[in-house]
Design an enzyme around this catalytic site. Structure first.
Site, PDB file in Angstrom:
ATOM      1  N   LYS A 160      -7.569   1.529  -3.038  1.00  0.00           N
ATOM      2  CA  LYS A 160      -7.171   1.132  -1.676  1.00  0.00           C
ATOM      3  C   LYS A 160      -7.380   2.294  -0.700  1.00  0.00           C
ATOM      4  O   LYS A 160      -7.775   2.097   0.457  1.00  0.00           O
ATOM      5  CB  LYS A 160      -5.711   0.663  -1.677  1.00  0.00           C
ATOM      6  CG  LYS A 160      -5.131   0.337  -0.318  1.00  0.00           C
ATOM      7  CD  LYS A 160      -5.689  -0.937   0.304  1.00  0.00           C
ATOM      8  CE  LYS A 160      -5.094  -1.151   1.694  1.00  0.00           C
ATOM      9  NZ  LYS A 160      -5.513  -2.397   2.318  1.00  0.00           N
ATOM     10  N   LYS A 168       0.146   5.349   8.203  1.00  0.00           N
ATOM     11  CA  LYS A 168       0.794   5.535   6.890  1.00  0.00           C
ATOM     12  C   LYS A 168      -0.284   5.673   5.804  1.00  0.00           C
ATOM     13  O   LYS A 168      -0.251   6.589   4.986  1.00  0.00           O
ATOM     14  CB  LYS A 168       1.709   4.342   6.608  1.00  0.00           C
ATOM     15  CG  LYS A 168       2.380   4.362   5.259  1.00  0.00           C
ATOM     16  CD  LYS A 168       2.309   3.134   4.401  1.00  0.00           C
ATOM     17  CE  LYS A 168       1.832   1.836   4.845  1.00  0.00           C
ATOM     18  NZ  LYS A 168       1.384   0.927   3.798  1.00  0.00           N
ATOM     19  N   THR A 190       0.862  -1.179   0.000  1.00  0.00           N
ATOM     20  CA  THR A 190       0.000   0.000   0.000  1.00  0.00           C
ATOM     21  C   THR A 190       0.899   1.229   0.000  1.00  0.00           C
ATOM     22  O   THR A 190       1.591   1.499   0.993  1.00  0.00           O
ATOM     23  CB  THR A 190      -0.915   0.030   1.246  1.00  0.00           C
ATOM     24  OG1 THR A 190      -1.657  -1.184   1.304  1.00  0.00           O
ATOM     25  CG2 THR A 190      -1.873   1.205   1.183  1.00  0.00           C
TER      26      THR A 190
HETATM   27  P1  NAP Z   1       5.251  -6.498   7.666  1.00  0.00           P
HETATM   28  O1  NAP Z   1       4.814  -7.758   8.317  1.00  0.00           O
HETATM   29  O2  NAP Z   1       5.852  -5.424   8.503  1.00  0.00           O
HETATM   30  O3  NAP Z   1       6.282  -6.916   6.488  1.00  0.00           O
HETATM   31  C1  NAP Z   1       6.956  -5.949   5.733  1.00  0.00           C
HETATM   32  C2  NAP Z   1       7.865  -6.678   4.766  1.00  0.00           C
HETATM   33  O4  NAP Z   1       8.550  -5.710   3.965  1.00  0.00           O
HETATM   34  C3  NAP Z   1       8.943  -7.507   5.454  1.00  0.00           C
HETATM   35  O5  NAP Z   1       9.196  -8.638   4.655  1.00  0.00           O
HETATM   36  C4  NAP Z   1      10.131  -6.550   5.464  1.00  0.00           C
HETATM   37  O6  NAP Z   1      11.373  -7.215   5.550  1.00  0.00           O
HETATM   38  C5  NAP Z   1       9.964  -5.922   4.101  1.00  0.00           C
HETATM   39  N1  NAP Z   1      10.623  -4.613   3.998  1.00  0.00           N
HETATM   40  C6  NAP Z   1      10.271  -3.470   4.613  1.00  0.00           C
HETATM   41  N2  NAP Z   1      11.091  -2.467   4.267  1.00  0.00           N
HETATM   42  C7  NAP Z   1      11.985  -3.002   3.412  1.00  0.00           C
HETATM   43  C8  NAP Z   1      13.101  -2.460   2.691  1.00  0.00           C
HETATM   44  N3  NAP Z   1      13.425  -1.166   2.799  1.00  0.00           N
HETATM   45  N4  NAP Z   1      13.795  -3.285   1.898  1.00  0.00           N
HETATM   46  C9  NAP Z   1      13.466  -4.591   1.798  1.00  0.00           C
HETATM   47  N5  NAP Z   1      12.431  -5.158   2.442  1.00  0.00           N
HETATM   48  C10 NAP Z   1      11.706  -4.367   3.231  1.00  0.00           C
HETATM   49  O7  NAP Z   1       4.051  -5.806   6.861  1.00  0.00           O
HETATM   50  P2  NAP Z   1       2.709  -6.468   6.284  1.00  0.00           P
HETATM   51  O8  NAP Z   1       1.669  -6.461   7.355  1.00  0.00           O
HETATM   52  O9  NAP Z   1       3.025  -7.722   5.565  1.00  0.00           O
HETATM   53  O10 NAP Z   1       2.280  -5.321   5.249  1.00  0.00           O
HETATM   54  C11 NAP Z   1       2.973  -5.166   4.016  1.00  0.00           C
HETATM   55  C12 NAP Z   1       2.221  -4.140   3.159  1.00  0.00           C
HETATM   56  O11 NAP Z   1       0.876  -4.611   2.948  1.00  0.00           O
HETATM   57  C13 NAP Z   1       2.121  -2.751   3.797  1.00  0.00           C
HETATM   58  O12 NAP Z   1       2.180  -1.769   2.784  1.00  0.00           O
HETATM   59  C14 NAP Z   1       0.734  -2.790   4.441  1.00  0.00           C
HETATM   60  O13 NAP Z   1       0.189  -1.485   4.575  1.00  0.00           O
HETATM   61  C15 NAP Z   1      -0.030  -3.633   3.443  1.00  0.00           C
HETATM   62  N6  NAP Z   1      -1.204  -4.348   3.990  1.00  0.00           N
HETATM   63  C16 NAP Z   1      -1.117  -5.015   5.179  1.00  0.00           C
HETATM   64  C17 NAP Z   1      -2.249  -5.679   5.663  1.00  0.00           C
HETATM   65  C18 NAP Z   1      -2.220  -6.417   7.000  1.00  0.00           C
HETATM   66  O14 NAP Z   1      -3.307  -6.778   7.494  1.00  0.00           O
HETATM   67  N7  NAP Z   1      -1.053  -6.683   7.589  1.00  0.00           N
HETATM   68  C19 NAP Z   1      -3.444  -5.660   4.943  1.00  0.00           C
HETATM   69  C20 NAP Z   1      -3.484  -5.010   3.719  1.00  0.00           C
HETATM   70  C21 NAP Z   1      -2.370  -4.345   3.256  1.00  0.00           C
HETATM   71  P3  NAP Z   1      11.972  -7.667   6.995  1.00  0.00           P
HETATM   72  O15 NAP Z   1      11.372  -9.007   7.275  1.00  0.00           O
HETATM   73  O16 NAP Z   1      13.422  -7.707   6.791  1.00  0.00           O
HETATM   74  O17 NAP Z   1      11.553  -6.611   7.986  1.00  0.00           O
END
Ligand code: NAP
Length: 290
Positions: free
Chosen positions: A172, A240, A97
């Protein structure tokens, strides 16, 4: 079956990439923290790479699900980034997102390399990712979307192209705007029931069957009433997203008074130490007020 790469094995990406491998695709994963990629390979098979450039080598379609605008830029354009390894006629599908602005920027860079870029943010949360039942809202050229759609069906309940590049991210934003006020309303209803001395479960079991029913009510009321917030969609991520919505509204002239107010309520939750709590923790804020 396609050769695929998946970049970012977080709460969402880990199970999404797993569905692709289980569907029979040949998947190479990359995660900044290598332990998660090692765990993923031992659980699902497939292969891992230690940079995005290596992960995308030979892939037909590359998916990414990282954190925010800067993270996406880094994964695409940084040293050892994905774009350095992608060649013409391949497709980059972004599930992060992010703002429509970074989407347009990366679409243009990809296009200059002959690579297609589809913005494809998701809704449905951790459970939707684990159950392969996400809603995916897409923007980009029709032909690129058509080529990716069948692969995305491995983890989607509904997947649709809404318009040109950026239209998925704008959709979104609509999703997050619709949720913000709703979660505050749900929190107020549960807080009110508690103050009135009623059992919140009894209340929700009736009102969820009528006009007040919602995904948030059905999926969150139990954990809210049990004071469990250590799961789900993090408040930090919601801030965010709402920041992106409010900045976009400044540009397009939309009026978002409730979204702006709820964003401030989430700021209060962050001050309470709840940055990683689920967004339903707005109830905890009301309880803290008395
Ligand atoms: P998360 O668990 O915090 O995972 C983030 C991922 O991105 C991890 O694999 C992290 O790697 C990687 N990452 C972050 N910064 C990076 C960088 N600079 N370089 C390389 N890798 C990087 O987040 P999430 O909940 O999966 O959410 C991911 C996205 O989906 C976000 O944009 C969020 O807003 C969106 N989203 C989330 C949900 C939800 O319910 N969680 C629902 C809809 C949309 P590391 O493992 O090394 O930290």
């Amino acid at each position: 079956m396609a050769k695929l790469a998946f970049l970012g094995l977080g709460v969402m990406g880990y199970p999404m990439a797993g569905h692709l491998q289980k569907a029979g695709h040949d998947v190479t994963v990359y995660n900044r923290t290598a332990e998660k990629a090692e765990r993923w390979v031992s659980e699902f098979g497939g292969t891992m790479a230690d940079t995005p450039t290596k992960a995308v080598a030979g892939a037909d379609i590359v998916m990414a699900c990282v954190g925010n605008d800067d993270d996406l830029r880094q994964v695409c354009l940084g040293d050892d980034g994905a774009f350095a390894g992608m060649v013409g006629d391949t497709i980059f599908v972004d599930h992060t997102t992010v703002s429509a602005a970074v989407t347009h920027e990366l679409f243009a860079v990809a296009q200059s390399n002959g690579v297609a870029f589809v913005d494809a943010p998701v809704s449905g949360g951790q459970a939707g990712a684990e159950n392969g039942a996400l809603s995916i809202m897409c923007g980009g050229p029709q032909a690129s979307y058509d080529a990716a759609e069948k692969v995305l069906s491995a983890y989607s309940r509904v997947c649709r192209r809404i318009g040109d590049s950026g239209a998925g991210q704008i959709t979104k934003m609509c999703n997050q705007i619709a949720i913000a006020g709703l979660v505050q309303g749900l929190s107020e209803a549960l807080h009110f029931a508690q103050k009135a001395g009623l059992d919140g479960r009894d209340v929700v079991e009736v009102i969820s069957q009528g006009a007040a029913g919602s995904w948030q009510m059905s999926n969150r009321y139990k954990t809210m009433l049990d004071d469990h917030f250590d799961h789900g969609f993090a408040v930090d991520w919601m801030r965010k997203d709402l920041g992106i919505c409010l900045a976009t509204a400044n540009e397009n002239g939309a009026s978002l008074p409730v979204t702006a107010l709820v964003d401030q309520f989430y700021k209060d939750v962050q001050k309470m130490g709840g940055g990683r709590w689920d967004t339903s923790s707005l109830l905890k804020r009301l309880q803290a007020l008395g």
